[in-house]
Structure formats: structure tokens, C-alpha cells
Design an enzyme around this catalytic site. Sequence first.
Site, mmCIF file in Angstrom:
data_model
loop_
_atom_site.group_PDB
_atom_site.id
_atom_site.type_symbol
_atom_site.label_atom_id
_atom_site.label_comp_id
_atom_site.label_asym_id
_atom_site.label_seq_id
_atom_site.Cartn_x
_atom_site.Cartn_y
_atom_site.Cartn_z
ATOM 1 N N LYS A 210 -12.503 -3.781 -25.827
ATOM 2 C CA LYS A 210 -11.390 -4.699 -26.235
ATOM 3 C C LYS A 210 -11.388 -6.243 -26.334
ATOM 4 O O LYS A 210 -10.723 -6.969 -27.099
ATOM 5 C CB LYS A 210 -10.210 -4.004 -25.291
ATOM 6 C CG LYS A 210 -9.721 -2.566 -25.540
ATOM 7 C CD LYS A 210 -8.211 -2.662 -25.094
ATOM 8 C CE LYS A 210 -7.707 -1.253 -25.598
ATOM 9 N NZ LYS A 210 -6.425 -0.870 -24.941
ATOM 10 N N LYS B 72 -13.283 8.973 -31.733
ATOM 11 C CA LYS B 72 -12.282 9.516 -31.313
ATOM 12 C C LYS B 72 -11.073 9.314 -32.106
ATOM 13 O O LYS B 72 -10.794 8.192 -32.435
ATOM 14 C CB LYS B 72 -11.774 9.474 -29.777
ATOM 15 C CG LYS B 72 -10.759 9.812 -29.049
ATOM 16 C CD LYS B 72 -10.443 9.532 -27.679
ATOM 17 C CE LYS B 72 -9.303 9.715 -27.378
ATOM 18 N NZ LYS B 72 -9.013 9.227 -25.817
ATOM 19 N N LYS C 159 -4.626 5.779 -32.653
ATOM 20 C CA LYS C 159 -3.604 5.217 -33.355
ATOM 21 C C LYS C 159 -3.808 3.911 -33.724
ATOM 22 O O LYS C 159 -3.278 3.088 -34.387
ATOM 23 C CB LYS C 159 -2.344 5.319 -32.531
ATOM 24 C CG LYS C 159 -2.383 4.632 -31.231
ATOM 25 C CD LYS C 159 -1.270 5.339 -30.262
ATOM 26 C CE LYS C 159 -1.612 4.776 -28.537
ATOM 27 N NZ LYS C 159 -1.052 5.741 -27.573
#
Length: 336
Positions: free
Chosen positions: A117, A199, A202
Amino acid sequence: MEQTVEKKVIFSGIQPSGELTLGNYLGALKNWVKLQDDYNCYYCIVDMHAITVKQEPKDLRRRTLEVLATYVAAGLDPDKNTIFIQSHVPAHAEAAWLLNCNTYIGELSRMTQYKDKSQRYGNSILAGLFNYPVLMAADILLYQADLVPVGNDQKQHLELTRDIAERFNNSYSPTFKIPEPYIPEEGAKIMDLQEPTKKMSKSSDNPNSFILIMDPPEVIRKKISRAVTDSLGIVKYTDEQPGVKNLITILSAITGKTHEEIEKEYEGQGYAQFKKDVAEAIVGELAPIQQEVKELTTNKEYLESIYKKGAEKANYAATKTLRKMQKKIGFIPLSK
Ligand code: TRP
């Protein structure tokens, strides 16, 4: 003599940082529902985790209630489970601070999710994103959870939680139960429809990659018809055909049919009918949930009654552990 066996404690949570996907539903929620009779379950909406990346306040408010409504619509009974909003239980923030003072920067720097991230957000990484696994440890340890249902991406955070708990127990005295990951027998890990080795998430840039729980039927049909497969034309559950494998996983999680049964059913048929059936299965599974989410989100009073009751139960359990931590650390209790 009558024996009462204490139910084991389960804790899990979802961030209200985006719309929930079919992956959240089949991978988490649908399994949580199966646990509600046999375990003492705490299901949290982790709004304090969500703000580790910037959130629009009005979206955060709406999504927090939407996630709550989705928990209930998916079948979690508010009388059987403790369903609550993280920020309603101040012990989470307080315990996170205490645990931060028992966690090494080196440990947090090794978290792969943080490394990924922080690359994505460049030089606007918030300190909260770095410290987030400690808040997650607080969530779990405050409830003396035995089991934590998590996906693979959270395993490292759970491992860290165990390390922090063991360290605290050793430097003071036994305070926390050491939690284990809970891996359901038939763990449905739902993958990205466009890149089926990743995976389903969203946060993907391509909306064809994921199905949202609230996607209308025609959108679901379109996304499944565009899902990446391969040129083999065989419905087979194998790593060599990750796209097809993912669609089998979805169909199996919804219908309860085994992979073998599904393979047999579509033998010699190619992908057209298979994809149609997958789409219809999803549409049928989500329709009643969507309907109930819509009804619940207009019923703010009912939602409020659920999160109030949840906060009360959660506060009681969490405060008990927090007081123990404070006492062991050497803080003066305000009252005996
Ligand atoms: N970090 C988890 C995620 O992003 C959410 C989460 C927060 C969680 N606290 C938790 C999951 C405690 C399990 C237990 O998916």
C-alpha cells in the site's frame, strides 16, 4: 452434574472503505452466518481502520450503515452475535496505544500489506496505515478471541497479533488468549474476474474485475459474461485454468455442489451455458440480500438499535480486558 461449556470466541471485521463485493460475501459473510450458533461471535465494522486512507466523511457514514445492513441481510442475527461499530468502543483506540508501546517498528516494517500500500500511496502515507496492524491486534485481543476468520492477506497481521500478545503476556503476566486463524472447511476464496490469479478486490481499477453485493442483475450478467477464461473449453477445477476455477468456486459456494459434480454437469459443453448458470446463481443468491439491504438502510432506527445494543455488549467485554492491561502496565486505577 450438568456441564456448561463456554462457547469459543470469534472476532472478525470488515472495513467500510468501499462497497462490499461477492468476495466479501462468499469468502466471509456467508461463512460467518454458519458460526453464529456454535460460537460467541463479535462482528465489527472497522471504521477506525478505514480512515488509514483518506475517506469522504459522508461516504464513510453511508458505507458504515450499509455494511451493518449487509451483515444483517446476509443472515447474521443481531441477537445471536455482537454486531458493532469499532469507534463506538473506545477501548480499541486505548488498547491500540498500549500495544503500540509493546510493538517494534521493525515488525511493522515487515508487513507486506503495508509495503504494497505504501508503494501505491507514494509520499502521502499516513502513520495510521503503518500502525494499523496494532489496532487490529487490539480488536482481537480485547475480546480474548480464540479464532479469527481471515483471508490469506490478513494472516501476517494475525501472526503479528500472536507475537504481540505473547510478548505482553511474558513481560507482565498472562493477559491475552493467543488467537488462532480460522480456516473454514470449504474456504471460498473468490478471485478477480479479469486477473483470476489475484484476489477479488473492490479497490481494483477495472469494475469488470469484481461483482458488488449490490450490483443489479444485468450488471452481474455482463460481468460474468466478460470474465476471463481460456481457450481450452473444458469446465475443470485446476490451477491451469484460474478463470474457470474461480467460476466453479463461485458456483460451488452458492449451490453447495462439489467441484466434481460441476465438472460432470458441464462435460463437453464449453463455457456459454456454464457462465450463464454462474450468473443466474449469483443473481438468485444476491436478490433477497439486496432487497433487505435496501429496506434496512431506510430503517435508520432499527439499525441504530442494533449498533447500540452491540456497542453495549462489546464495551463490557473490551473494557474488562483494557482495565487488566492498564493495571499490569502500572497505571493508577481511577476507582477500585
Ligand atoms: N484488517 C482487516 C482487513 O482489512 C479488517 C480487520 C480489522 C480485521 N480488524 C480485524 C479482521 C480483526 C479480523 C480481525 O480485511
